[in-house]
Write a protein that holds these residues in place. Structure first.
Motif, short mmCIF file in Angstrom:
data_model
loop_
_atom_site.label_atom_id
_atom_site.label_comp_id
_atom_site.label_asym_id
_atom_site.label_seq_id
_atom_site.Cartn_x
_atom_site.Cartn_y
_atom_site.Cartn_z
N THR A 99 0.84 -1.19 0.00
CA THR A 99 0.00 0.00 0.00
C THR A 99 0.87 1.23 0.00
N ASN A 100 0.46 2.28 -0.68
CA ASN A 100 1.22 3.52 -0.71
C ASN A 100 0.77 4.52 0.35
N LYS A 101 -0.28 4.20 1.08
CA LYS A 101 -0.80 5.16 2.05
C LYS A 101 0.26 5.57 3.07
N ALA A 102 0.88 4.59 3.73
CA ALA A 102 1.88 4.90 4.75
C ALA A 102 3.12 5.51 4.12
N ASN A 103 3.47 5.04 2.92
CA ASN A 103 4.66 5.58 2.26
C ASN A 103 4.50 7.07 1.99
N LYS A 104 3.38 7.44 1.42
CA LYS A 104 3.18 8.82 1.01
C LYS A 104 2.80 9.73 2.16
N THR A 105 2.09 9.20 3.15
CA THR A 105 1.63 10.04 4.24
C THR A 105 2.70 10.22 5.31
N TYR A 106 3.28 9.14 5.78
CA TYR A 106 4.22 9.20 6.90
C TYR A 106 5.66 8.87 6.53
N GLY A 107 5.88 8.37 5.32
CA GLY A 107 7.23 8.03 4.92
C GLY A 107 7.74 6.73 5.50
N TYR A 108 6.81 5.84 5.93
CA TYR A 108 7.22 4.53 6.43
C TYR A 108 7.47 3.60 5.23
N GLN A 109 8.38 2.63 5.43
CA GLN A 109 8.60 1.62 4.42
C GLN A 109 8.57 0.23 5.04
N LYS A 110 8.68 -0.77 4.20
CA LYS A 110 8.44 -2.14 4.64
C LYS A 110 9.61 -2.75 5.42
N GLY A 111 9.29 -3.80 6.17
CA GLY A 111 10.27 -4.59 6.88
C GLY A 111 9.75 -6.01 7.03
N TRP A 112 10.19 -6.70 8.08
CA TRP A 112 9.85 -8.12 8.24
C TRP A 112 8.90 -8.40 9.41
N GLY A 113 8.48 -7.38 10.14
CA GLY A 113 7.45 -7.59 11.16
C GLY A 113 7.91 -8.24 12.44
N ILE A 114 9.20 -8.11 12.78
CA ILE A 114 9.72 -8.67 14.02
C ILE A 114 9.53 -7.64 15.15
N CYS A 115 9.47 -8.10 16.37
CA CYS A 115 9.33 -7.23 17.55
C CYS A 115 8.02 -6.44 17.52
N THR A 116 6.92 -7.12 17.33
CA THR A 116 5.63 -6.44 17.45
C THR A 116 5.43 -5.99 18.89
N VAL A 117 4.95 -4.77 19.07
CA VAL A 117 4.80 -4.20 20.41
C VAL A 117 3.58 -4.77 21.10
N LYS B 288 10.53 4.24 16.92
CA LYS B 288 11.84 4.86 17.10
C LYS B 288 12.80 4.48 15.98
N TYR B 289 12.73 3.25 15.56
CA TYR B 289 13.59 2.76 14.48
C TYR B 289 12.72 2.15 13.40
N MET B 290 12.91 2.59 12.17
CA MET B 290 12.05 2.12 11.09
C MET B 290 12.68 2.40 9.73
N VAL B 291 12.46 1.49 8.78
CA VAL B 291 12.84 1.76 7.39
C VAL B 291 11.97 2.91 6.89
N LEU B 292 12.59 3.90 6.27
CA LEU B 292 11.86 5.09 5.83
C LEU B 292 11.93 5.26 4.32
N SER B 293 11.02 6.09 3.82
CA SER B 293 10.95 6.38 2.38
C SER B 293 11.93 7.48 2.02
N ASP B 294 12.32 7.49 0.76
CA ASP B 294 13.09 8.60 0.21
C ASP B 294 12.22 9.86 0.27
N VAL B 295 12.79 10.97 0.72
CA VAL B 295 11.98 12.18 0.88
C VAL B 295 11.54 12.76 -0.46
N THR B 296 12.21 12.39 -1.55
CA THR B 296 11.82 12.90 -2.87
C THR B 296 10.91 11.94 -3.62
N ASP B 297 10.98 10.66 -3.27
CA ASP B 297 10.16 9.65 -3.96
C ASP B 297 9.74 8.61 -2.93
N PRO B 298 8.53 8.71 -2.39
CA PRO B 298 8.08 7.80 -1.33
C PRO B 298 8.08 6.33 -1.70
#
Length: 499
Positions: A334-352, A401-411
């Motif tokens: 989904t592009n929602k999180a990428n474009k809105t908050y700049g989050y990117q994908k990972g492997w889902g370890i350490c769920t809070v 606190k720690y997360m893979v993030l999107s490129d600020v010019t291209d989410p």
């Protein structure tokens, strides 16, 4: 013919050297194309190069060892194991303590291997320091030696917490060495940190960020003392409570460090807050924004293991590799999180854990700044059918606190902090791994002095509520540490020392 004559002359010279008794000198010439531990370590510049290699040892530990981040997170009440449904059960095993699930996995082998590799580099530099000539002063030499001894103490503190008694090496050796007692290991830790506290640099400027200064040594001294006394229930021979308290007080009184707004400390939190306030996630890197990212050299960060995006898959680990482990799984669908908050994908370890999420007060901005609430931030359908579709122990909450993030010019592309469209999300995470924060120092000061001043400073910065604590209690201190220092590899060790 010319080559033949040269070769013949060389052969005659060799023969002559044997005939005249000069063979030993002839055969003992130094290599001309490479450095060895005999020909190296001769100048201050070479010592600085070797010190960089010692810091690189910490970088390898950060990227590959379980005991610095992943294991303490999964083993505490902060996080579950998580990971994909087809990824095996090694990580869920850590938080459920079920040896039947992954009995054949040695999850901590890298902790042992990479930490002793780092120690070998550090011990070699320390052993060679006296053969180096050309120091401008003894103070210059001692600053470098202080950094090396800080790193050695850091490595042994990591080892002894994970493994308990282990081989104590204070010089390079290829011999098999028996385990030393935890008391002896801590004696070296305190000895090294006291030297670094007295002889280290007092420079806390951004230009030397990443180097361990005297303030970092004093802070680690306090942390080691508190862990020792709490976990072992006794006073260490190498450090008294008054020494630990004095060291922590020195850091506070130095005036070199300060607290920062929780949204500004971490890039993903800053991106989220800027978007939530009606802007764009890219505004996090605009200094005029009220919630601009404070950067990795901000005055709340006393010591960090530094990382860059320049690593590769050939053993050159430069990035913080576990960031992609703990980031939100399947987010690229989904592009929602990428474009809105700049989050990117990972492997889902350490769920809070939901328990931990619910433990924050309603007025505590750390809940919002430190944890991703998938349902509220990404939407119901994304949280239910996308990011949680194949995650073990999915809770709907992830570490912010720690997360893979999107490129600020291209989410749609990956980056961390800076635009980096060529980054690989698995090896391109340049966010530093923070080891010692000023907030922690203030909380240690409250603990050692049994006072509320440091606790109240930290709590007010996070909630806006002044003088929240009216009297000191160990339980209140423990809770404040829980909320402020979550997801920094600290909580599990606090739980052990608080029983």
């Amino acid at each position: 013919m010319k080559k033949y004559k040269i070769a013949s002359a060389l052969a005659l010279a060799v023969a002559a050297s044997f005939a005249t008794g000069c063979a030993d000198d002839f055969l003992s010439t130094s290599p001309l194309t490479s450095k060895t531990d005999v020909s190296y370590y001769t100048t201050p510049d070479e010592a600085q190069e070797a010190l960089v290699g010692c810091y690189d040892g910490l970088q390898l530990m950060s990227a590959n060892c379980m005991g610095l981040f992943l294991a303490p997170e999964m083993s505490s009440d902060e996080c579950l194991g998580g990971s994909g449904t087809n990824d095996g059960s090694g990580y869920p095993d850590l938080n459920q303590f079920n040896d039947n699930w992954s009995y054949n996995q040695n999850l901590f082998e890298n902790d042992w291997t990479y930490t002793y590799k780092a120690l070998n580099r550090i011990n070699t530099l320390i052993a060679k320091i006296d053969q180096i000539a050309g120091w401008q002063s003894d103070a210059e030499k001692n600053v470098l030696l202080s950094e090396a001894k800080f790193l050695r103490a850091f490595c042994y503190f990591s080892l002894v917490r994970v493994f308990g008694p282990c081989p104590l090496l204070d010089k390079p050796t290829s011999e098999i060495v028996a385990n030393s007692s935890y008391q002896d290991i801590y004696n070296l830790i305190f000895q090294d940190l006291k030297f670094a506290s007295e002889n280290g640099s007092d420079d806390a400027s951004a230009s030397r960020f990443g180097h361990a200064n005297k303030w970092a040594a004093k802070a680690l001294l306090g942390r080691a003392y508190l862990y020792y006394t709490g976990y072992y229930g006794e006073e260490p021979a190498g450090c008294s409570k008054s020494e630990a308290k004095s060291a922590i007080d020195d850091v506070v009184n130095s005036g070199k460090y300060a607290l920062r707004n929780p949204y500004c400390l971490w890039p993903a939190a800053s991106q989220y807050k800027n978007a939530k306030e009606g802007g764009k996630f890219q505004d996090a890197y605009d200094a005029s924004s009220a919630y601009a990212y404070a950067g990795e050299t901000n005055p709340d960060f006393i010591f960090s293991i530094r990382h860059t995006h320049l690593g590769n898959y050939n053993g050159n680990t430069e990035s913080c590799n576990w960031i992609d482990d703990i980031s939100i799984r399947n987010l690229d669908k989904t592009n929602k999180a990428n474009k809105t908050y700049g989050y990117q994908k990972g492997w889902g370890i350490c769920t809070v854990s939901k328990y931990f999420f619910d433990s924050f007060g309603a007025d505590d901005m750390r809940k919002d700044a430190y944890i991703v609430d998938c349902k509220n931030e990404l939407g119901d359908d994304v949280a239910n059918s996308t990011v949680g579709s194949d995650v073990q122990e999915f809770t709907g909450y992830h570490i912010k606190k720690y997360m893979v993030l999107s490129d600020v010019t291209d989410p749609t592309q990956y980056a961390v902090v800076v635009a980096n469209p060529d980054a690989d999300f698995q090896i391109g995470n340049a966010q530093d791994f923070v080891q010692i924060r000023y907030a922690d120092v203030l909380l240690m000061q409250s603990e050692l002095s049994e006072s509320v001043e440091g606790m109240n400073q930290v709590h007010e910065k996070a909630t806006g509520v002044a003088d929240f604590y009216k009297s000191y209690s160990k339980e209140s201190l423990f809770q404040e540490r829980k909320w402020e220092l979550c997801f920094e590899g600290i909580r599990y060790w606090d739980m052990l020392r608080y029983d």
